[in-house]
Scaffold this active site. Structure first.
Site, PDB file in Angstrom:
ATOM      1  N   GLU A   1       4.066   3.384  -5.709  1.00 35.50           N
ATOM      2  CA  GLU A   1       3.018   2.422  -5.597  1.00 35.50           C
ATOM      3  C   GLU A   1       1.922   3.001  -4.473  1.00 35.50           C
ATOM      4  O   GLU A   1       2.615   3.277  -3.178  1.00 35.50           O
ATOM      5  CB  GLU A   1       3.263   0.655  -4.390  1.00 35.50           C
ATOM      6  CG  GLU A   1       2.271   0.233  -4.453  1.00 35.50           C
ATOM      7  CD  GLU A   1       2.624  -1.205  -4.288  1.00 35.50           C
ATOM      8  OE1 GLU A   1       2.341  -1.958  -3.297  1.00 35.50           O
ATOM      9  OE2 GLU A   1       3.609  -2.246  -5.054  1.00 35.50           O
TER      10      GLU A   1
ATOM     11  N   ASP B   1      -5.337  -7.883  -6.776  1.00 41.22           N
ATOM     12  CA  ASP B   1      -4.717  -9.565  -5.621  1.00 41.22           C
ATOM     13  C   ASP B   1      -5.446 -10.117  -6.489  1.00 41.22           C
ATOM     14  O   ASP B   1      -7.218 -10.569  -6.274  1.00 41.22           O
ATOM     15  CB  ASP B   1      -4.505  -9.190  -4.009  1.00 41.22           C
ATOM     16  CG  ASP B   1      -4.037 -10.788  -3.882  1.00 41.22           C
ATOM     17  OD1 ASP B   1      -4.152 -11.588  -3.845  1.00 41.22           O
ATOM     18  OD2 ASP B   1      -3.109  -9.616  -3.125  1.00 41.22           O
TER      19      ASP B   1
ATOM     20  N   HIS C   1       2.396   2.691   0.835  1.00 38.93           N
ATOM     21  CA  HIS C   1       2.053   1.418   2.400  1.00 38.93           C
ATOM     22  C   HIS C   1       0.243   2.700   2.039  1.00 38.93           C
ATOM     23  O   HIS C   1      -0.194   2.536   3.086  1.00 38.93           O
ATOM     24  CB  HIS C   1       2.299   1.366   2.843  1.00 38.93           C
ATOM     25  CG  HIS C   1       3.373   0.423   2.679  1.00 38.93           C
ATOM     26  ND1 HIS C   1       2.990  -0.743   3.111  1.00 38.93           N
ATOM     27  CD2 HIS C   1       4.906   0.393   2.800  1.00 38.93           C
ATOM     28  CE1 HIS C   1       4.206  -1.511   2.196  1.00 38.93           C
ATOM     29  NE2 HIS C   1       5.752  -0.506   2.396  1.00 38.93           N
TER      30      HIS C   1
ATOM     31  N   GLU D   1      -4.713  -2.631  -5.018  1.00 39.40           N
ATOM     32  CA  GLU D   1      -4.542  -3.920  -3.971  1.00 39.40           C
ATOM     33  C   GLU D   1      -5.067  -3.531  -2.918  1.00 39.40           C
ATOM     34  O   GLU D   1      -6.348  -4.474  -2.772  1.00 39.40           O
ATOM     35  CB  GLU D   1      -3.029  -4.086  -3.466  1.00 39.40           C
ATOM     36  CG  GLU D   1      -2.440  -2.819  -2.022  1.00 39.40           C
ATOM     37  CD  GLU D   1      -1.947  -3.400  -1.410  1.00 39.40           C
ATOM     38  OE1 GLU D   1      -1.695  -3.340  -0.715  1.00 39.40           O
ATOM     39  OE2 GLU D   1      -0.587  -2.866  -2.256  1.00 39.40           O
TER      40      GLU D   1
ATOM     41  N   HIS E   1      -0.480  -8.257  -6.998  1.00 45.43           N
ATOM     42  CA  HIS E   1      -0.402  -7.993  -5.578  1.00 45.43           C
ATOM     43  C   HIS E   1      -0.090  -9.504  -5.788  1.00 45.43           C
ATOM     44  O   HIS E   1      -0.938 -10.149  -5.601  1.00 45.43           O
ATOM     45  CB  HIS E   1      -1.371  -6.753  -4.731  1.00 45.43           C
ATOM     46  CG  HIS E   1      -1.011  -7.352  -3.732  1.00 45.43           C
ATOM     47  ND1 HIS E   1      -1.524  -7.799  -2.603  1.00 45.43           N
ATOM     48  CD2 HIS E   1      -0.068  -6.289  -3.160  1.00 45.43           C
ATOM     49  CE1 HIS E   1      -1.161  -7.836  -1.545  1.00 45.43           C
ATOM     50  NE2 HIS E   1      -0.229  -6.819  -1.520  1.00 45.43           N
TER      51      HIS E   1
END
Length: 396
Positions: A216, A265, A191, A242, A292
């Site tokens: 990720e 995305d 994240h 993303e 994403h």
């Protein structure tokens, strides 16, 4: 065929807002699209209203022309809100174009390169191993999922010594591997919470012996050169993207060999047209694409058509659309892996861990419940922004 009007709807998916867009034509064909909810979500409605004036009266099948018109009419490259709005308009144009020919959208992209789309489910954030293992087994039994994603953190990464963060994360992954089906793929999403690349490398390499599907977005997206350095230091597969917007940003990431998998995305980058360009650049760098897709069932439908036609596709992020698709008693087990998005009446649902194509349906292959959208269902949502022990703001 001419664009008659654009309609935007404020709805919700559980506790999160969603903005859906419809474009109507003078021949009675309507296309649908979905914006990304960066926030502020209500700001998207006047942006969409503004952009609608530029495309009114045009042939909706001139997708390249119209998207270039929307992008270039701004003095500076559009940012998060502008591209989220343009993404939804792009989706609508593709949906209209395919419906006008009575074919699925993927047939306009060269046809389907695969017969079905492999998906993975998020098991958030990192529940205790018995609960995580039970959830994964249930998702496998009910839907055939054999790929999952979790967050690696077991303790507060700001209030504890970094070595202890790494140790507990690796121990968690090791125990999870020993407890679950060895055929499962398990990815870990950091994240973008880690500022120092060396610390990200330590965490990734501690997870590496247990074979993550990918590690990720451990660091912030801005400094591409540091992504190249991080990638070279890791013994596991690195995924990111993303938070990037255009093919130009992805090109820079790929030029420094910044990852193994990109995660654009389709509701962020400007839509399907831009997504295809990004993926083509990645293919030339021997990099795969795992889109994403934390949004709703309409966004999933758009992604499915991209994935069906894209040769370097790897796997698609997926959320079950509504609790009512689950067997009795299952809803409480999966938490954020299930949405509450009833604006799509017939969402794509997994079978054997894959989404099946709908060759007999035109456009995106789903139906939108306009009666559901007739009521403004806006809900306020805020990202949980952590604070460090000294009171400063940490990365969310």
């Amino acid at each position: 065929m001419k664009i008659d009007r654009l309609r935007a709807f404020m709805t919700r998916d559980g506790g999160r807002p969603r903005v859906l867009v419809a474009i109507d034509t003078d021949e009675g064909v309507t296309g649908w699209g979905e914006c990304y909810n960066h926030g502020p979500d209500r700001a998207l409605l006047p942006i969409l209203d503004y952009l609608a004036d530029f495309i009114a009266g045009h042939d909706p099948r001139r997708i390249e022309y119209l998207i270039q018109l929307l992008v270039q009419q701004a003095r500076f490259p559009p940012g998060a809100l502008g591209l989220a709005a343009i993404s939804a308009i792009d989706h609508c144009l593709w949906d209209i174009s395919a419906k006008a020919l009575n074919v699925p959208v993927y047939m306009l992209l060269g046809g389907h390169a695969r017969d079905r789309i492999r998906v993975y489910s998020g098991v958030y954030t990192a529940p205790d191993v018995p609960a995580a293992a039970e959830t994964m087994a249930m998702l496998n039994e009910d839907w055939g999922f054999n790929a999952f994603k979790l967050s690696p953190y077991r303790i507060d990464i700001h209030a504890n010594r970094w070595g202890e963060v790494v140790r507990t994360s690796a121990e968690y992954f090791r125990t999870l591997r020993e407890t679950t089906d060895p055929t499962f793929d398990i990815a870990f999403d950091a994240h973008a919470k880690i500022f120092e690349p060396r610390l990200a490398s330590q965490l990734g390499n501690a997870l590496a012996p247990y074979d993550p599907l990918f590690f990720e977005e451990p660091i912030r997206p801005e400094n591409f050169e540091r992504w190249g350095e991080l990638h070279r230091s890791l013994n596991c597969t690195l995924a990111t993207g993303e938070s990037l917007y255009s093919r130009f940003e992805f090109l820079r990431l790929l030029q420094v060999d910044g990852c193994d998998i990109i995660q654009p995305d389709i509701c962020v980058v400007g839509g399907l047209l831009e997504m295809r360009k990004i993926a083509a650049i990645a293919e030339a760098h021997y990099v795969t694409v795992a889109p994403h897709n934390p949004m709703g069932p309409l966004a999933t439908a758009v992604n499915l058509h991209f994935c069906a036609a894209q040769p370097n596709f790897k796997i698609l992020e997926y959320r079950l659309p509504n609790a009512d698709v689950l067997p009795a008693g299952r809803a409480g087990m999966v938490g954020e892996a299930v949405g509450d998005a009833h604006y799509v009446t017939d969402p794509y649902l997994p079978r054997e861990g894959h989404l099946e194509l709908r060759a007999d349906r035109a456009g995106w292959g789903v139906e939108i419940d306009e009666a559901h959208l007739a009521t403004d269902r806006y809900v306020h949502w805020e990202r949980r922004v952590p604070r460090r022990p000294d009171g400063s703001i940490a990365f969310a």
